[in-house]
Design an enzyme around this catalytic site. Sequence first.
Site, PDB file in Angstrom:
ATOM      1  N   HIS A 103      -8.737   3.176  -5.941  1.00  0.00           N
ATOM      2  CA  HIS A 103      -7.343   3.581  -6.678  1.00  0.00           C
ATOM      3  C   HIS A 103      -7.079   5.163  -6.378  1.00  0.00           C
ATOM      4  CE1 HIS A 103      -4.593   4.667  -9.749  1.00  0.00           C
ATOM      5  NE2 HIS A 103      -5.102   5.366 -10.291  1.00  0.00           N
TER       6      HIS A 103
ATOM      7  N   ARG B  20       0.158  12.918  -2.472  1.00  0.00           N
ATOM      8  CA  ARG B  20       0.068  13.886  -1.661  1.00  0.00           C
ATOM      9  C   ARG B  20      -0.023  13.244  -0.028  1.00  0.00           C
ATOM     10  NH1 ARG B  20      -2.945  13.949  -5.811  1.00  0.00           N
ATOM     11  NH2 ARG B  20      -4.531  12.823  -4.923  1.00  0.00           N
TER      12      ARG B  20
ATOM     13  N   GLU C 129      -7.576  -0.684 -16.853  1.00  0.00           N
ATOM     14  CA  GLU C 129      -8.865   0.205 -16.935  1.00  0.00           C
ATOM     15  C   GLU C 129      -9.845  -0.685 -17.995  1.00  0.00           C
ATOM     16  OE1 GLU C 129      -8.081   4.215 -17.697  1.00  0.00           O
ATOM     17  OE2 GLU C 129      -6.223   4.154 -16.525  1.00  0.00           O
TER      18      GLU C 129
ATOM     19  N   THR D 297      -7.699   3.565 -13.416  1.00  0.00           N
ATOM     20  CA  THR D 297      -7.404   2.319 -12.994  1.00  0.00           C
ATOM     21  C   THR D 297      -8.307   1.846 -12.163  1.00  0.00           C
ATOM     22  OG1 THR D 297      -5.078   3.112 -12.689  1.00  0.00           O
ATOM     23  CG2 THR D 297      -5.330   1.212 -11.719  1.00  0.00           C
TER      24      THR D 297
END
Lengths: 398, 398
Positions: B112, B121, B180, B323
């Site tokens: 994840h 990014r 999760e 996650t």
Amino acid sequence: MRLDVSADDPFGLHNLPYGVYRAAGADPRVATRFGEHVVDLALLLGDDTFAPGSLNAFMAQGPARWASVRAQVVDALTGDVDPSAVHALDEVTLELPFEVADYVDFYASEHHATNLGRLFRPDGDALTPNWKHLPIGYHGRSASIVVSGTDVVRPCGQRLPPGEAVPVFGPSVRLDLECELGFVVGIGSPLGEPIPVDRAGEHLFGVVLFNDWSARDIQAWEYVPLGPFLGKSFASTVSPWVVPMAALEGARVPVPAQDPEPLPYLAMEQPWGLDITLEVVINGEVVSRPPYAATYWSPAQMLAHLTVNGAPTRTGDLFASGTVSGPEPGQQGSLIELTRGGAEPIALGGEKRGFLEDGDEVVLRGEARLADGRRIGFGEAAGRVLPARSLPAHGEEH
Amino acid sequence: MRLDVSADDPFGLHNLPYGVYRAAGADPRVATRFGEHVVDLALLLGDDTFAPGSLNAFMAQGPARWASVRAQVVDALTGDVDPSAVHALDEVTLELPFEVADYVDFYASEHHATNLGRLFRPDGDALTPNWKHLPIGYHGRSASIVVSGTDVVRPCGQRLPPGEAVPVFGPSVRLDLECELGFVVGIGSPLGEPIPVDRAGEHLFGVVLFNDWSARDIQAWEYVPLGPFLGKSFASTVSPWVVPMAALEGARVPVPAQDPEPLPYLAMEQPWGLDITLEVVINGEVVSRPPYAATYWSPAQMLAHLTVNGAPTRTGDLFASGTVSGPEPGQQGSLIELTRGGAEPIALGGEKRGFLEDGDEVVLRGEARLADGRRIGFGEAAGRVLPARSLPAHGEEH
């Protein structure tokens, strides 16, 4: 008995902050401070709301009740007071005044955010592109919030020594303070119902001093990409007296000009700044006087932003301003700013200080100035730095 | 009465999760789930610990008591059961099973974090330099945690449209789910006393499913530098049944190889992974099956890290894994991963989905596999997306 407190005492009838005290051997009880007296409110008013050892039940009753109790307290304190309700300040212990629900720390001072941006991101813009569009904030650890006087053990954690690629474990070597104000939510708001900026006053109960102790080395290594965590969560210190918003009405001033104009949900019609001067004192010496009035984002904007996505609030929520720093030298609310990242240590009692050393005692103080010249005292948020404790595990650096 | 539940039912005697139910017109009460029965524990055991409408009092009693109660429940359920203690699952309402103290979300899945790093990014390394040295985490909003079945209103907030320099305000257009696991702390730890990694089991009470709903556009604009805030704080959904750690002993597996070797305070002597398969279901269609066992950092490491700086924990603390995503296609626990940032919508019932649309119902499911082949059910964490509500203020985009 009659309590004789001067009309210009910072804890006079115009202040009357709320707190929780404990007399020797007794359970915690709610009180107000009047001069150097701690006055038990359940006994003063004969009102069971104040019997539990926290302010939460009273705070949850809302602004009409807050106003009515404030008037009752003024009335009771100007008459004959039952001596059993009165203690000398130095004969009681002050406790955490309320049970903290969610805690959020903002980053509302432009001077602080600029100073820190230069230090943490020397190659980028000091302010991130979002900074002037929203009050940046993040959630912190409620369980770590302690009352003034609680010792602060130097935290251990990971840090990346300069020039290294692999972190080491051990006590923080860049332990700092952050001088802030904390805002306490009295009545909350349900899931899905944002608090409009100009109705923040219906929810805000009062203000405390707040030291957001920070381990700069732990923080620098951990905070990208999800923000501060262990660099902050080891302890945060609040002052024991919650100064009611009502006492600060006369200290309201406009916030600094906000440019660009905030989005409509952040547009204020009332002046929501506060003319409060803070002081950072280390080992008895004042090292900084941050002016809260220089803070860019107001508490009303912070609360409106915090809830605009539908997030609920609760009685006992605490949100802090982030470090308060002013534009002038000697107005920065953290050592990392005062010493430019430790590079320019400050003089302190014949020594030099880059960051905090074991044994240092940090005291935050604050005082509001009302338009009529009277002052409102906040008391202090104090804590002494104790040496790190070693872990049971083996192999760490010490 | 005798309760007849098959030995291989996922809610058989080897599971016995704890929850809080409400019968029509009655107060909330603690129960266990046995097959499709909800069994009132105060009535089953004649024990007042279970009379309050939350698990906190029981969780605070610690692991010896948890083990003893578990044995008592098995014993009671295999004998004659007072019919007044038994309800059909579909005839009761399930409530939030415990009062949440502090809530922390981790970022413990390497798959994840890599997927998200690439999206958020694109010009940097997918994993930040700290990622393999510590379980990255951040605090979230406890008050926003809701039980399965609670509708989730699409949040409003600021976002920066692609190519623009100035944010707009309005409903999130990139609403996502995050699949999760949540870990519940039973007995806490005092300020200044870290929990060693191999003593985590003495503190961990159980496990829930956790949907960390995320508004990706709000998150992307706000999260630098202090982390996620409003992009997450509008709602998080937990499953109503807390599966005890004791029930998962047989599902313990080693975590994936950790390279570089973690610092000593994170070094585990026991296998702390869990063989749990999760499912993400949207509008009745399974869109992903994340394997929890692929998660890099273990719950014991998360708890050891969270407390290594001396941060205290409390009964009711909840920390989530972040996650859960596996290495294979169809194993990603969020839409932003499954659709590569929305660029490759997935097929869903003849439609395409980039992000969640109003009316979508998201259900997380989970099942542990024990070494002996039996299964442990987690129930579900479900929520339907409702349209955004307009704000009282004017001028926003709609």
